[in-house]
Design a protein around this motif. Structure first.
Motif, PDB file in Angstrom:
ATOM      1  N   ARG A  55       0.833  -1.214   0.000  1.00 41.80           N
ATOM      2  CA  ARG A  55       0.000   0.000   0.000  1.00 41.80           C
ATOM      3  C   ARG A  55       0.859   1.251   0.000  1.00 41.80           C
ATOM      4  N   ALA A  56       1.930   1.237   0.784  1.00 36.82           N
ATOM      5  CA  ALA A  56       2.813   2.409   0.844  1.00 36.82           C
ATOM      6  C   ALA A  56       3.482   2.658  -0.502  1.00 36.82           C
ATOM      7  N   GLU A  57       3.941   1.589  -1.140  1.00 39.26           N
ATOM      8  CA  GLU A  57       4.582   1.756  -2.446  1.00 39.26           C
ATOM      9  C   GLU A  57       3.605   2.285  -3.486  1.00 39.26           C
ATOM     10  N   LYS A  58       2.379   1.783  -3.466  1.00 42.52           N
ATOM     11  CA  LYS A  58       1.379   2.213  -4.443  1.00 42.52           C
ATOM     12  C   LYS A  58       0.915   3.641  -4.197  1.00 42.52           C
ATOM     13  N   SER A  59       1.021   4.099  -2.959  1.00 47.22           N
ATOM     14  CA  SER A  59       0.553   5.446  -2.647  1.00 47.22           C
ATOM     15  C   SER A  59       1.536   6.518  -3.107  1.00 47.22           C
ATOM     16  N   GLY A  60       2.767   6.078  -3.404  1.00 46.68           N
ATOM     17  CA  GLY A  60       3.772   7.057  -3.808  1.00 46.68           C
ATOM     18  C   GLY A  60       4.365   7.789  -2.624  1.00 46.68           C
ATOM     19  N   PHE A  61       4.020   7.365  -1.434  1.00 40.74           N
ATOM     20  CA  PHE A  61       4.472   8.018  -0.213  1.00 40.74           C
ATOM     21  C   PHE A  61       5.959   7.799   0.040  1.00 40.74           C
ATOM     22  N   ASP A  63       9.896   6.411  -1.524  1.00 45.09           N
ATOM     23  CA  ASP A  63      10.755   6.041  -2.644  1.00 45.09           C
ATOM     24  C   ASP A  63      11.590   4.807  -2.311  1.00 45.09           C
ATOM     25  N   GLU A  64      11.420   4.275  -1.095  1.00 42.17           N
ATOM     26  CA  GLU A  64      12.206   3.129  -0.654  1.00 42.17           C
ATOM     27  C   GLU A  64      11.633   1.838  -1.245  1.00 42.17           C
ATOM     28  N   SER A  65      12.502   0.849  -1.396  1.00 43.95           N
ATOM     29  CA  SER A  65      12.077  -0.445  -1.917  1.00 43.95           C
ATOM     30  C   SER A  65      11.405  -1.253  -0.808  1.00 43.95           C
ATOM     31  N   ILE A  69      11.946  -0.842   3.277  1.00 46.07           N
ATOM     32  CA  ILE A  69      10.816  -0.542   4.166  1.00 46.07           C
ATOM     33  C   ILE A  69      10.687  -1.637   5.220  1.00 46.07           C
ATOM     34  N   LEU A  70      10.824  -2.890   4.816  1.00 51.96           N
ATOM     35  CA  LEU A  70      10.708  -4.004   5.751  1.00 51.96           C
ATOM     36  C   LEU A  70      11.808  -3.929   6.803  1.00 51.96           C
TER      37      LEU A  70
END
Length: 79
Positions: A55-61, A63-65, A69-70
Protein backbone atom coordinates in the motif's frame (compact mmCIF):
# COMPACT_ATOMS: atom_id res chain seq x y z
CA UNK A 1 -9.49 -33.24 15.99
CA UNK A 2 -7.64 -35.06 13.24
CA UNK A 3 -4.87 -37.54 13.90
CA UNK A 4 -1.69 -37.47 11.87
CA UNK A 5 1.50 -39.41 11.85
CA UNK A 6 4.71 -37.45 11.39
CA UNK A 7 8.35 -38.38 11.17
CA UNK A 8 11.10 -36.29 12.68
CA UNK A 9 14.87 -36.38 12.62
CA UNK A 10 16.65 -37.75 15.67
CA UNK A 11 17.81 -34.30 16.89
CA UNK A 12 14.26 -32.93 16.56
CA UNK A 13 12.80 -35.94 18.35
CA UNK A 14 15.28 -35.53 21.20
CA UNK A 15 14.35 -31.86 21.50
CA UNK A 16 10.63 -32.67 21.51
CA UNK A 17 11.14 -35.30 24.21
CA UNK A 18 13.22 -32.88 26.30
CA UNK A 19 10.45 -30.27 26.16
CA UNK A 20 7.90 -32.81 27.37
CA UNK A 21 10.25 -34.13 30.06
CA UNK A 22 10.79 -30.59 31.35
CA UNK A 23 7.03 -30.50 31.89
CA UNK A 24 6.71 -27.45 29.66
CA UNK A 25 4.21 -29.49 27.64
CA UNK A 26 2.22 -32.59 28.50
CA UNK A 27 2.80 -34.30 25.15
CA UNK A 28 4.57 -33.98 21.83
CA UNK A 29 1.20 -33.31 20.21
CA UNK A 30 0.58 -30.31 22.47
CA UNK A 31 4.04 -28.96 21.68
CA UNK A 32 3.66 -29.43 17.92
CA UNK A 33 0.25 -27.73 17.98
CA UNK A 34 1.78 -24.80 19.90
CA UNK A 35 4.62 -24.53 17.37
CA UNK A 36 2.09 -24.51 14.52
CA UNK A 37 0.06 -21.77 16.26
CA UNK A 38 3.21 -19.70 16.64
CA UNK A 39 4.12 -20.18 12.98
CA UNK A 40 0.60 -19.15 11.93
CA UNK A 41 0.82 -15.99 14.06
CA UNK A 42 4.21 -15.18 12.59
CA UNK A 43 2.86 -15.66 9.06
CA UNK A 44 -0.07 -13.35 9.83
CA UNK A 45 2.39 -10.65 10.94
CA UNK A 46 4.46 -11.12 7.79
CA UNK A 47 1.34 -10.88 5.62
CA UNK A 48 0.30 -7.69 7.47
CA UNK A 49 3.73 -6.12 6.85
CA UNK A 50 3.67 -7.10 3.18
CA UNK A 51 0.23 -5.53 2.74
CA UNK A 52 1.36 -2.32 4.45
CA UNK A 53 4.47 -2.15 2.28
CA UNK A 54 2.51 -2.70 -0.94
CA UNK A 55 0.00 0.00 0.00
CA UNK A 56 2.81 2.41 0.84
CA UNK A 57 4.58 1.76 -2.45
CA UNK A 58 1.38 2.21 -4.44
CA UNK A 59 0.55 5.45 -2.65
CA UNK A 60 3.77 7.06 -3.81
CA UNK A 61 4.47 8.02 -0.21
CA UNK A 62 7.91 6.36 -0.19
CA UNK A 63 10.76 6.04 -2.64
CA UNK A 64 12.21 3.13 -0.65
CA UNK A 65 12.08 -0.45 -1.92
CA UNK A 66 10.14 -3.23 -0.20
CA UNK A 67 13.29 -4.64 1.44
CA UNK A 68 14.27 -1.20 2.71
CA UNK A 69 10.82 -0.54 4.17
CA UNK A 70 10.71 -4.00 5.75
CA UNK A 71 14.14 -3.52 7.34
CA UNK A 72 13.12 -0.15 8.73
CA UNK A 73 9.80 -1.50 10.02
CA UNK A 74 11.52 -4.42 11.75
CA UNK A 75 14.06 -2.09 13.32
CA UNK A 76 11.28 0.12 14.69
CA UNK A 77 9.32 -2.88 15.92
CA UNK A 78 12.31 -4.33 17.74
CA UNK A 79 13.27 -1.01 19.26
Amino acid sequence: MSRQSISSTEPNDKWLKAQVQSQEYTSKSELINDLIRQARQQQAQIDWFKAKIERAEKSGFSDESKPEILTLSKARLNG
